[in-house]
Design a protein around this motif. Structure first.
Motif, mmCIF file in Angstrom:
data_model
loop_
_atom_site.group_PDB
_atom_site.id
_atom_site.type_symbol
_atom_site.label_atom_id
_atom_site.label_comp_id
_atom_site.label_asym_id
_atom_site.label_seq_id
_atom_site.Cartn_x
_atom_site.Cartn_y
_atom_site.Cartn_z
ATOM 1 N N UNK A 71 0.824 -1.214 0.000
ATOM 2 C CA UNK A 71 0.000 0.000 0.000
ATOM 3 C C UNK A 71 0.858 1.264 0.000
ATOM 4 N N UNK A 72 0.348 2.299 -0.667
ATOM 5 C CA UNK A 72 1.092 3.559 -0.720
ATOM 6 C C UNK A 72 1.087 4.202 0.658
ATOM 7 N N UNK A 73 2.228 4.742 1.019
ATOM 8 C CA UNK A 73 2.305 5.448 2.293
ATOM 9 C C UNK A 73 1.905 6.890 2.064
ATOM 10 N N UNK A 74 1.058 7.368 2.939
ATOM 11 C CA UNK A 74 0.612 8.751 2.842
ATOM 12 C C UNK A 74 1.711 9.675 3.324
ATOM 13 N N UNK A 75 1.912 10.747 2.618
ATOM 14 C CA UNK A 75 2.955 11.691 2.979
ATOM 15 C C UNK A 75 2.534 12.608 4.103
ATOM 16 N N UNK A 76 3.474 13.327 4.619
ATOM 17 C CA UNK A 76 3.236 14.259 5.716
ATOM 18 C C UNK A 76 2.333 15.399 5.274
ATOM 19 N N UNK A 77 2.472 15.836 4.020
ATOM 20 C CA UNK A 77 1.634 16.913 3.506
ATOM 21 C C UNK A 77 0.174 16.483 3.442
ATOM 22 N N UNK A 78 -0.059 15.236 3.046
ATOM 23 C CA UNK A 78 -1.427 14.720 2.972
ATOM 24 C C UNK A 78 -2.043 14.645 4.366
ATOM 25 N N UNK A 79 -1.251 14.224 5.346
ATOM 26 C CA UNK A 79 -1.748 14.151 6.720
ATOM 27 C C UNK A 79 -2.073 15.541 7.256
ATOM 28 N N UNK A 80 -1.204 16.501 6.966
ATOM 29 C CA UNK A 80 -1.446 17.874 7.411
ATOM 30 C C UNK A 80 -2.698 18.441 6.740
ATOM 31 N N UNK A 81 -2.877 18.133 5.463
ATOM 32 C CA UNK A 81 -4.066 18.603 4.748
ATOM 33 C C UNK A 81 -5.326 18.000 5.341
ATOM 34 N N UNK A 82 -5.254 16.750 5.726
ATOM 35 C CA UNK A 82 -6.419 16.092 6.317
ATOM 36 C C UNK A 82 -6.784 16.720 7.665
ATOM 37 N N UNK A 83 -5.759 17.009 8.476
ATOM 38 C CA UNK A 83 -6.013 17.645 9.778
ATOM 39 C C UNK A 83 -6.591 19.041 9.571
ATOM 40 N N UNK A 84 -6.002 19.792 8.642
ATOM 41 C CA UNK A 84 -6.513 21.134 8.357
ATOM 42 C C UNK A 84 -7.936 21.100 7.837
ATOM 43 N N UNK A 85 -8.230 20.147 6.971
ATOM 44 C CA UNK A 85 -9.585 20.020 6.437
ATOM 45 C C UNK A 85 -10.567 19.689 7.539
ATOM 46 N N UNK A 86 -10.162 18.844 8.475
ATOM 47 C CA UNK A 86 -11.035 18.480 9.580
ATOM 48 C C UNK A 86 -11.326 19.691 10.466
ATOM 49 N N UNK A 87 -10.290 20.488 10.732
ATOM 50 C CA UNK A 87 -10.474 21.675 11.578
ATOM 51 C C UNK A 87 -11.411 22.673 10.900
ATOM 52 N N UNK A 88 -11.163 22.960 9.628
ATOM 53 C CA UNK A 88 -12.007 23.915 8.913
ATOM 54 C C UNK A 88 -13.434 23.379 8.798
ATOM 55 N N UNK A 89 -13.588 22.095 8.534
ATOM 56 C CA UNK A 89 -14.922 21.505 8.415
ATOM 57 C C UNK A 89 -15.671 21.592 9.742
ATOM 58 N N UNK A 90 -14.982 21.365 10.847
ATOM 59 C CA UNK A 90 -15.631 21.463 12.155
ATOM 60 C C UNK A 90 -16.060 22.898 12.438
ATOM 61 N N UNK A 91 -15.222 23.877 12.069
ATOM 62 C CA UNK A 91 -15.573 25.277 12.290
ATOM 63 C C UNK A 91 -16.736 25.690 11.393
ATOM 64 N N UNK A 92 -16.737 25.220 10.146
ATOM 65 C CA UNK A 92 -17.849 25.535 9.236
ATOM 66 C C UNK A 92 -19.139 24.938 9.776
ATOM 67 N N UNK A 93 -19.069 23.705 10.258
ATOM 68 C CA UNK A 93 -20.260 23.062 10.810
ATOM 69 C C UNK A 93 -20.755 23.814 12.036
ATOM 70 N N UNK A 94 -19.856 24.290 12.877
ATOM 71 C CA UNK A 94 -20.259 25.021 14.078
ATOM 72 C C UNK A 94 -20.815 26.397 13.733
ATOM 73 N N UNK A 95 -20.263 27.030 12.700
ATOM 74 C CA UNK A 95 -20.701 28.373 12.344
ATOM 75 C C UNK A 95 -21.987 28.408 11.536
ATOM 76 N N UNK A 96 -22.483 27.261 11.111
ATOM 77 C CA UNK A 96 -23.768 27.265 10.420
ATOM 78 C C UNK A 96 -24.891 27.594 11.383
ATOM 79 N N UNK A 97 -24.624 27.459 12.670
ATOM 80 C CA UNK A 97 -25.638 27.792 13.665
ATOM 81 C C UNK A 97 -26.585 26.637 13.933
ATOM 82 N N UNK A 98 -26.397 25.577 13.243
ATOM 83 C CA UNK A 98 -27.264 24.418 13.426
ATOM 84 C C UNK A 98 -26.409 23.259 13.925
#
Length: 120
Positions: free
Chosen positions: A22-49
């Motif tokens: 299996x391909x090993x995921x790079x550090x950049x991909x892991x950082x992008x995933x963490x960043x996407x999760x943080x932004x997605x959580x903030x977007x979900x919280x800021x929808x007000x619902x």
């Protein structure tokens, strides 16, 4: 002419399926995933619902960020612009109020201070 058939005891001459590690995921991909999760959580919280709409907004934002680089710029930029706009509105609202500075806590509106000074 007889056709040669591979010896079943020895196995096929070439493997039918190539097995790759299996391909090993790079550090950049892991950082992008963490960043996407943080932004997605903030977007979900800021929808007000807190329910399904917030969950769908966060999941959609994460999918867009992880799938398309331009989507990452769009979603993150829109989120940051919204935060800046809200902060500016709050600062303008506070500036528009006429307040007396008070060292004990919150500033006091001038009208209520004048009313308290005159007495009942």
């Amino acid at each position: 002419m007889k056709r040669k058939t591979p010896n079943p005891a020895k196995g096929p001459a070439t493997p039918l399926i190539t097995v790759r590690p299996p391909k090993k995921r790079g550090l950049l991909r892991k950082a992008a995933r963490v960043g996407a999760t943080v932004v997605a959580a903030r977007v979900a919280a800021d929808t007000g619902k807190k329910g399904v709409i917030g969950l769908l907004a966060g999941a959609g934002a994460k999918r867009l960020i992880m799938r398309y680089p331009a989507g990452a710029l769009l979603v993150t930029g829109a989120y940051m612009a919204g935060k800046l706009y809200e902060a500016k509105r709050e600062a303008d609202r506070k500036k528009a109020l006429k307040l007396l500075p008070d060292k004990s806590g919150e500033p006091i509106p001038i009208e209520s201070a004048r009313a308290a000074r005159k007495g009942p």
